[in-house]
Design a protein around this motif. Structure first.
Motif, PDB file in Angstrom:
ATOM      1  N   PHE A  99       0.823  -1.203   0.000  1.00 51.52           N
ATOM      2  CA  PHE A  99       0.000   0.000   0.000  1.00 51.52           C
ATOM      3  C   PHE A  99       0.861   1.258   0.000  1.00 51.52           C
ATOM      4  O   PHE A  99       0.507   2.264  -0.633  1.00 51.52           O
ATOM      5  CB  PHE A  99      -0.948  -0.004   1.197  1.00 51.52           C
ATOM      6  CG  PHE A  99      -1.989  -1.090   1.126  1.00 51.52           C
ATOM      7  CD1 PHE A  99      -2.742  -1.277  -0.021  1.00 51.52           C
ATOM      8  CD2 PHE A  99      -2.218  -1.932   2.200  1.00 51.52           C
ATOM      9  CE1 PHE A  99      -3.698  -2.279  -0.107  1.00 51.52           C
ATOM     10  CE2 PHE A  99      -3.167  -2.934   2.137  1.00 51.52           C
ATOM     11  CZ  PHE A  99      -3.900  -3.117   0.972  1.00 51.52           C
ATOM     12  N   GLU A 100       1.994   1.212   0.673  1.00 55.01           N
ATOM     13  CA  GLU A 100       2.916   2.353   0.639  1.00 55.01           C
ATOM     14  C   GLU A 100       3.473   2.535  -0.763  1.00 55.01           C
ATOM     15  O   GLU A 100       3.629   3.680  -1.237  1.00 55.01           O
ATOM     16  CB  GLU A 100       4.049   2.127   1.647  1.00 55.01           C
ATOM     17  CG  GLU A 100       3.596   2.250   3.099  1.00 55.01           C
ATOM     18  CD  GLU A 100       4.700   1.907   4.092  1.00 55.01           C
ATOM     19  OE1 GLU A 100       4.624   2.375   5.235  1.00 55.01           O
ATOM     20  OE2 GLU A 100       5.626   1.152   3.707  1.00 55.01           O
ATOM     21  N   LEU A 101       3.737   1.437  -1.448  1.00 53.82           N
ATOM     22  CA  LEU A 101       4.214   1.523  -2.827  1.00 53.82           C
ATOM     23  C   LEU A 101       3.140   2.121  -3.719  1.00 53.82           C
ATOM     24  O   LEU A 101       3.423   2.979  -4.570  1.00 53.82           O
ATOM     25  CB  LEU A 101       4.608   0.131  -3.335  1.00 53.82           C
ATOM     26  CG  LEU A 101       5.027   0.040  -4.808  1.00 53.82           C
ATOM     27  CD1 LEU A 101       6.233   0.930  -5.086  1.00 53.82           C
ATOM     28  CD2 LEU A 101       5.332  -1.405  -5.191  1.00 53.82           C
ATOM     29  N   ALA A 102       1.907   1.684  -3.528  1.00 49.26           N
ATOM     30  CA  ALA A 102       0.797   2.219  -4.323  1.00 49.26           C
ATOM     31  C   ALA A 102       0.685   3.729  -4.137  1.00 49.26           C
ATOM     32  O   ALA A 102       0.485   4.474  -5.108  1.00 49.26           O
ATOM     33  CB  ALA A 102      -0.506   1.534  -3.924  1.00 49.26           C
ATOM     34  N   LEU A 103       0.836   4.191  -2.910  1.00 60.71           N
ATOM     35  CA  LEU A 103       0.775   5.627  -2.643  1.00 60.71           C
ATOM     36  C   LEU A 103       1.919   6.354  -3.345  1.00 60.71           C
ATOM     37  O   LEU A 103       1.717   7.420  -3.936  1.00 60.71           O
ATOM     38  CB  LEU A 103       0.830   5.891  -1.138  1.00 60.71           C
ATOM     39  CG  LEU A 103      -0.432   5.563  -0.349  1.00 60.71           C
ATOM     40  CD1 LEU A 103      -0.157   5.622   1.149  1.00 60.71           C
ATOM     41  CD2 LEU A 103      -1.551   6.539  -0.716  1.00 60.71           C
ATOM     42  N   SER A 104       3.094   5.782  -3.298  1.00 60.20           N
ATOM     43  CA  SER A 104       4.252   6.428  -3.922  1.00 60.20           C
ATOM     44  C   SER A 104       4.122   6.489  -5.439  1.00 60.20           C
ATOM     45  O   SER A 104       4.715   7.345  -6.089  1.00 60.20           O
ATOM     46  CB  SER A 104       5.545   5.682  -3.546  1.00 60.20           C
ATOM     47  OG  SER A 104       5.621   4.426  -4.207  1.00 60.20           O
ATOM     48  N   LEU A 105       3.309   5.600  -5.985  1.00 57.91           N
ATOM     49  CA  LEU A 105       3.105   5.560  -7.437  1.00 57.91           C
ATOM     50  C   LEU A 105       1.886   6.374  -7.876  1.00 57.91           C
ATOM     51  O   LEU A 105       1.521   6.371  -9.049  1.00 57.91           O
ATOM     52  CB  LEU A 105       2.944   4.104  -7.898  1.00 57.91           C
ATOM     53  CG  LEU A 105       4.197   3.239  -7.782  1.00 57.91           C
ATOM     54  CD1 LEU A 105       3.857   1.773  -8.056  1.00 57.91           C
ATOM     55  CD2 LEU A 105       5.281   3.721  -8.738  1.00 57.91           C
ATOM     56  N   GLY A 106       1.266   7.053  -6.934  1.00 55.61           N
ATOM     57  CA  GLY A 106       0.169   7.948  -7.292  1.00 55.61           C
ATOM     58  C   GLY A 106      -1.221   7.454  -6.981  1.00 55.61           C
ATOM     59  O   GLY A 106      -2.202   8.131  -7.288  1.00 55.61           O
ATOM     60  N   GLU A 107      -1.345   6.299  -6.362  1.00 56.62           N
ATOM     61  CA  GLU A 107      -2.670   5.762  -6.033  1.00 56.62           C
ATOM     62  C   GLU A 107      -3.089   6.294  -4.656  1.00 56.62           C
ATOM     63  O   GLU A 107      -3.337   5.545  -3.704  1.00 56.62           O
ATOM     64  CB  GLU A 107      -2.626   4.227  -6.026  1.00 56.62           C
ATOM     65  CG  GLU A 107      -3.986   3.561  -5.981  1.00 56.62           C
ATOM     66  CD  GLU A 107      -4.768   3.679  -7.286  1.00 56.62           C
ATOM     67  OE1 GLU A 107      -5.937   3.310  -7.270  1.00 56.62           O
ATOM     68  OE2 GLU A 107      -4.222   4.142  -8.306  1.00 56.62           O
TER      69      GLU A 107
END
Length: 205
Positions: free
Chosen positions: A69-77
């Motif tokens: 989920f942290e990766l998703a946030l960093s990718l703009g989600e």
């Protein structure tokens, strides 16, 4: 006692409705994009990170899910659901302050989320012993979802806890909330309703 009874760990809607394990259906998770969302490859990668986080949560791998989920946030989600699930992971891992921060961010993106208010309310009550903040969030949750029996029940528990200092108004509010939960079909609320009414009768003697 109130701590266990007040907290309802949801199973049933996926994206966690209260601090525990339940995740939002994929149809909602991937149904919409934020305005100006970054396109194609980044979006696909972000959504895959969200999907992986969901799979990890369902498998009980909370730490791995949090990273996804942290990766998703960093990718703009940066959606309300992403922050919501991130908060669930953080809460499950014992990081209460971080969870509250994530849920607050979820509310910034979608202020209509009763489930988020309920989670924050439970976290404040169970983990931070902040009854005032807990009650404030649970009242907002009840206003947003008046037909949610569990939220009404939790609200009743918080009012009853506040009534421990002989506040008749809080006890009456607890009775009203328990009664609403009973009317909505929540069986366990019946015992709490009877007990609260018994307390009120004793105070009137």
């Amino acid at each position: 006692m109130y701590a266990r009874q007040c907290l309802k760990l949801v199973a049933g809607r996926v994206c966690y409705r209260r601090p525990t394990t339940a995740i939002l259906p994929l149809s909602r998770r991937f149904a919409s994009e934020l305005p100006g969302h970054r396109s194609s490859s980044t979006s696909v990668e972000a959504r895959e990170a969200m999907a992986q986080g969901t799979r990890d949560l369902l498998a009980g791998s909370t730490a791995a899910a949090l990273k996804s989920f942290e990766l998703a946030l960093s990718l703009g989600e940066a959606t309300a659901d992403t922050y919501y699930n991130k908060g669930v992971c953080e809460y499950s891992l014992g990081h209460t302050d971080a969870a509250i921060d994530s849920w607050e961010q979820s509310l910034v993106l979608d202020s209509s989320r009763a489930d988020v208010h309920a989670n924050i309310g439970n976290a404040y009550f169970l983990n931070k012993r902040d009854s005032k903040s807990a009650l404030s969030h649970m009242k907002q949750a009840a206003e947003l979802a008046p037909e949610d029996a569990e939220i009404q029940f939790n609200l009743g528990c918080l009012y009853e806890a506040a009534a421990a200092s002989d506040k008749d108004g809080d006890l009456k509010a607890a009775i009203a909330a328990y009664d609403q939960a009973v009317q909505l079909g929540l069986e366990k609320a019946k015992t709490h309703l009877r007990n609260a009414m018994a307390k009120q009768m004793k105070r009137q003697l």
